[in-house]
Design an enzyme around this catalytic site. Structure first.
Site, PDB file in Angstrom:
ATOM      1  N   ILE A 121       0.865  -1.173   0.000  1.00 49.98           N
ATOM      2  CA  ILE A 121       0.000   0.000   0.000  1.00 49.98           C
ATOM      3  C   ILE A 121       0.904   1.226   0.000  1.00 49.98           C
ATOM      4  O   ILE A 121       1.866   1.293   0.767  1.00 49.98           O
ATOM      5  CB  ILE A 121      -0.980   0.013   1.186  1.00 49.98           C
ATOM      6  CG1 ILE A 121      -1.943   1.216   1.080  1.00 49.98           C
ATOM      7  CG2 ILE A 121      -0.264  -0.017   2.519  1.00 49.98           C
ATOM      8  CD1 ILE A 121      -3.135   1.121   2.004  1.00 49.98           C
ATOM      9  N   GLU A 160       0.067  -8.091   5.157  1.00 47.62           N
ATOM     10  CA  GLU A 160       1.338  -8.802   5.137  1.00 47.62           C
ATOM     11  C   GLU A 160       2.433  -7.934   5.771  1.00 47.62           C
ATOM     12  O   GLU A 160       2.803  -6.902   5.236  1.00 47.62           O
ATOM     13  CB  GLU A 160       1.730  -9.143   3.693  1.00 47.62           C
ATOM     14  CG  GLU A 160       3.056  -9.883   3.568  1.00 47.62           C
ATOM     15  CD  GLU A 160       3.414 -10.163   2.119  1.00 47.62           C
ATOM     16  OE1 GLU A 160       4.530 -10.649   1.869  1.00 47.62           O
ATOM     17  OE2 GLU A 160       2.571  -9.910   1.243  1.00 47.62           O
ATOM     18  N   LYS A 178      -2.602  13.155   4.388  1.00 50.93           N
ATOM     19  CA  LYS A 178      -3.813  13.900   4.061  1.00 50.93           C
ATOM     20  C   LYS A 178      -5.063  13.029   4.162  1.00 50.93           C
ATOM     21  O   LYS A 178      -6.134  13.424   3.720  1.00 50.93           O
ATOM     22  CB  LYS A 178      -3.697  14.501   2.652  1.00 50.93           C
ATOM     23  CG  LYS A 178      -2.570  15.519   2.520  1.00 50.93           C
ATOM     24  CD  LYS A 178      -2.504  16.115   1.128  1.00 50.93           C
ATOM     25  CE  LYS A 178      -1.375  17.139   1.027  1.00 50.93           C
ATOM     26  NZ  LYS A 178      -1.271  17.744  -0.328  1.00 50.93           N
ATOM     27  N   GLY A 179      -4.916  11.839   4.708  1.00 51.44           N
ATOM     28  CA  GLY A 179      -6.063  10.961   4.913  1.00 51.44           C
ATOM     29  C   GLY A 179      -6.318   9.969   3.809  1.00 51.44           C
ATOM     30  O   GLY A 179      -7.278   9.193   3.888  1.00 51.44           O
ATOM     31  N   VAL A 222       0.758   5.575  -0.660  1.00 50.23           N
ATOM     32  CA  VAL A 222       0.253   6.887  -1.052  1.00 50.23           C
ATOM     33  C   VAL A 222       1.462   7.670  -1.539  1.00 50.23           C
ATOM     34  O   VAL A 222       2.487   7.731  -0.843  1.00 50.23           O
ATOM     35  CB  VAL A 222      -0.422   7.608   0.136  1.00 50.23           C
ATOM     36  CG1 VAL A 222      -0.821   9.023  -0.270  1.00 50.23           C
ATOM     37  CG2 VAL A 222      -1.643   6.824   0.601  1.00 50.23           C
ATOM     38  N   GLY A 249      -4.479   7.291   2.794  1.00 51.56           N
ATOM     39  CA  GLY A 249      -4.244   5.907   3.204  1.00 51.56           C
ATOM     40  C   GLY A 249      -5.390   5.388   4.049  1.00 51.56           C
ATOM     41  O   GLY A 249      -5.846   4.242   3.886  1.00 51.56           O
TER      42      GLY A 249
END
Length: 526
Positions: free
Chosen positions: A314, A348, A323-324, A316, A326
Site C-alpha cells: 500500500i 502482510e 492527508k487521509g 500513497v 491511506g
C-alpha cells in the site's frame, strides 16, 4: 538518460610537476549520497529548485554488494519521475572516471534495475511525455471497476438513500448510458453513489451493467474547479493487459518507497490493484487522472467456500501523504470485504506507521460494534474494581471467543489485529485513565510477558532440549510437551536484569502506541 563528463578545473596549473606515488584505493560513494530523485507533474518542475524530492527506502541495495558506486569522481545523479505517466529520466554528471581497484560501476545497468522500461534516453523525450502521455492513467483504468466516490477526503457524504428515480435512470439507459459528473455528484449527495449504501444490491447491479462498457474518456467534464475535484477508487484485476501494464510502470515506486517489497505477479488473477485517483481539469472540457495512491491485494481461498483478502503493498505517493488518503483506501477495502462477505482482511508484515493508521481506522469501528460492548465493559469494570498484582499470575483479560468471531464475521477484522485494538478499547474505557493507569500498565505488562517470555500457561508443560549437531548448535533443539505437565525451563542467554529491562522497554513502547491512537480518537486523552 543523460551522461555528461564535466570539464577539468581550468585553474589547475598545467606546469605543475608530476609526482610519482601510489594511487589511492577507491573507497566508493554510497548511492544515497550522490542520487536525488524528484517526482514531477509538469515540464516546468523538471530542474526547478522547489521540485518534490522523494526519500527512497534504500537506494544502496541496488548498487554492488556493499551499496556503493565505484570509479567516479564528483558523481551526481538526478532522476525525475513523471507522476502522470511514470516515465523517468536520469541526468548523470561527473568530473572523471578511473579504476581504483574496484572497477567502474555500470550506472546505466544499475538504474535500469530500478526503473526498467520507464527510463527514457533523452531529456527531450522525457519532457514530451507530459503532453503525449497525459491521459495514460485515464486510458488504463477505463475498464476498471469504480468502487467508491468521494468529493473530498475527510468529509463524509449524507446518509440518505438514493431515490428510486435515480436508480431507474441508471437502469433505463442500459449499456449505452453516459453518466455525467453532475449526475454522479447528485447521487453522491443522496448517499446513492457509495457502492456499499443501503440500497446497494439494486444500485450495484445498475452501475455494474452500465460501467462495464463505459469509456471514462467519454465522460463530460465541465464546470469543475480544482477545489471540487473528486477522488475515486478503481479496482483492476491482474491478468488484464491494462492492469499489468499500469502496475509495471509503478514498480519503480514500489521498489523505492515500499520497504521490503517485491513486484507482484501481473499474470496471476488473484492479485487485485486498487487505485485512488483524482480528476484534474485541463481547460474547460478535458481532464486527466492523477494517481494519489494504490494498494495491491491478494485473494486467498478460504475453506470451504470463501476467500481472504491480504494487503501486500500500500502506497500513497509522497506529495499526497498525511492527508487521509491511506485511511480512505483502507476504509474502501473494508467495504469491499464486507460487501463480498470474505472471511477477513489481513496485512502482510505491516510497518509500524501503517499499523497505527490501521488501528485508527478499526478502533472507531469496534467502538460502534454492539456485540462486543458487554465484553469490553466487563474487562473495564474488572480493572477498575480489582487491583492487579505484578507478582501474581493475572488473567490476560482477553475477549471471549464469541466476540472474536463476531468481529471477524461482521467487521472482517482478523483475530490478531482485533487483540491489538482490544487494548486500545480498554484504555479508552478507563476514565479517568490517570486513576487506573497502574492497573492498566500491569495488564499490558502481563500480556507482553505472556507473549514474549512465555510465563503464562501457554508454555506450561513444554521443555526445550539441546540436540548435538555438526550443523549449528544454536539452532539445534527439540521442543516437546511432557506428560506430567511440568513447567518449562528455558535457558536464556541474557541475565534476568536485562530481561526485565527489555520487558519494561516493550511495555513503555506499547503504552506510547496506545496513547497515540487514543489522542487521535479522543482529544480528552493526554
Amino acid at each position: 538518460m543523460g551522461l555528461k563528463q564535466q570539464a577539468a578545473d581550468p585553474a589547475a596549473d598545467p606546469k605543475k610537476r608530476r609526482r610519482v606515488g601510489f594511487s589511492n584505493i577507491d573507497t566508493g560513494v554510497e548511492a544515497k549520497d550522490c542520487i536525488k530523485i524528484f517526482l514531477v507533474s509538469r515540464k516546468d518542475e523538471v530542474g526547478a529548485s522547489d521540485s518534490f524530492c522523494i526519500d527512497p527506502v534504500d537506494l544502496n541495495s541496488f548498487f554492488e554488494e556493499d551499496g556503493k558506486i565505484y570509479g567516479y569522481q564528483g558523481l551526481k545523479i538526478t532522476v525525475w519521475i513523471n507522476s502522470i505517466s511514470f516515465h523517468s529520466y536520469a541526468n548523470i554528471t561527473f568530473q572523471s572516471t578511473s579504476d581504483g581497484g574496484k572497477g567502474i560501476t555500470d550506472l546505466k545497468s544499475a538504474l535500469q534495475t530500478i526503473f526498467a522500461e520507464t527510463l527514457v534516453e533523452t531529456k527531450d523525450d522525457f519532457l514530451q511525455t507530459f503532453s503525449t502521455e497525459r491521459h495514460y492513467i485515464r486510458s488504463m483504468v477505463s475498464n476498471g471497476e469504480i468502487l467508491q466516490h468521494k468529493a473530498s477526503i475527510g468529509h463524509s457524504s449524507n446518509s440518505g438513500r438514493a431515490e428510486d428515480s435515480d436508480l431507474e435512470a441508471i437502469e433505463h439507459h442500459g449499456e449505452a448510458m453516459q453518466i455525467s459528473l453532475e449526475a454522479i455528484a447528485s447521487l453522491e449527495a443522496k448517499g446513492g453513489l457509495k457502492v456499499f449504501c443501503a440500497n446497494e444490491t439494486r444500485l450495484n447491479k445498475a452501475l455494474k451493467m452500465n460501467l462495464q462498457n463505459l469509456d471514462l474518456r467519454q465522460l463530460p467534464f465541465k464546470g469543475l474547479s480544482p477545489d471540487s475535484l473528486e477522488a475515486i477508487v478503481i479496482r483492476m484485476v491482474m491478468g488484464n493487459m491494462a492492469a499489468g501494464h499500469l502496475y509495471s510502470r509503478l514498480i519503480p515506486l514500489v521498489l523505492l518507497l515500499v520497504d521490503g517489497s517485491n513486484p507482484i505477479d501481473i499474470d496471476d488473477p488473484r492479485w487485485e490493484i486498487y487505485l485512488l485517483v483524482q480528476k484534474k481539469a485541463v481547460g474547460e472540457e478535458d481532464f486527466h487522472y492523477i494517481l494519489l495512491g494504490f494498494t495491491a491485494v491478494y485473494r486467498f481461498y478460504h475453506y470451504p467456500d470463501s476467500s481472504r483478502l491480504r494487503i501486500s503493498q500500500i502506497l500513497v505517493l509522497p506529495p499526497y501523504q498525511h492527508k487521509g488518503y491511506g485511511h480512505y483506501l483502507l476504509e474502501v477495502l473494508y467495504s469491499v470485504a464486507i460487501s463480498e462477505d470474505v472471511h477477513d482482511l489481513t496485512v502482510e508484515e505491516p510497518l509500524d506507521y501503517f499499523q497505527h493508521v490501521r488501528t485508527c481506522v478499526d478502533t472507531p469501528r469496534l467502538l460502534g460494534f454492539d456485540p462486543i460492548q458487554p465484553a469490553v465493559n466487563s474487562v473495564v469494570s474488572h480493572l477498575k474494581e480489582t487491583r492487579l498484582s505484578k507478582k501474581s499470575h493475572t488473567s490476560r483479560l482477553l475477549p471471549p471467543l464469541t466476540a472474536v468471531e463476531e468481529v471477524q464475521k461482521g467487521l472482517k477484522i482478523n483475530k490478531k489485529h482485533f487483540l491489538y485494538c482490544w487494548e486500545v478499547l480498554i484504555y479508552l474505557g478507563l476514565e479517568p485513565i490517570e486513576k487506573y493507569m497502574e492497573n492498566y500498565t500491569t495488564f499490558i505488562s502481563d500480556r507482553i510477558k505472556s507473549d514474549i517470555i512465555g510465563k503464562d500457561s501457554e508454555t506450561s508443560g513444554k521443555r526445550v532440549i539441546e540436540v548435538p549437531s555438526d550443523y549449528d548448535q544454536g539452532m539445534s533443539f527439540v521442543m516437546f510437551r511432557s506428560q506430567d505437565g511440568e513447567a518449562t525451563t528455558v535457558e536464556m542467554d541474557e541475565s534476568q536484569a536485562n530481561q526485565e529491562e527489555q520487558l519494561q522497554k516493550l511495555v513503555n513502547e506499547r503504552l506510547e502506541e496506545i496513547k497515540l491512537v487514543a489522542r487521535k480518537l479522543s482529544p480528552r486523552q493526554t
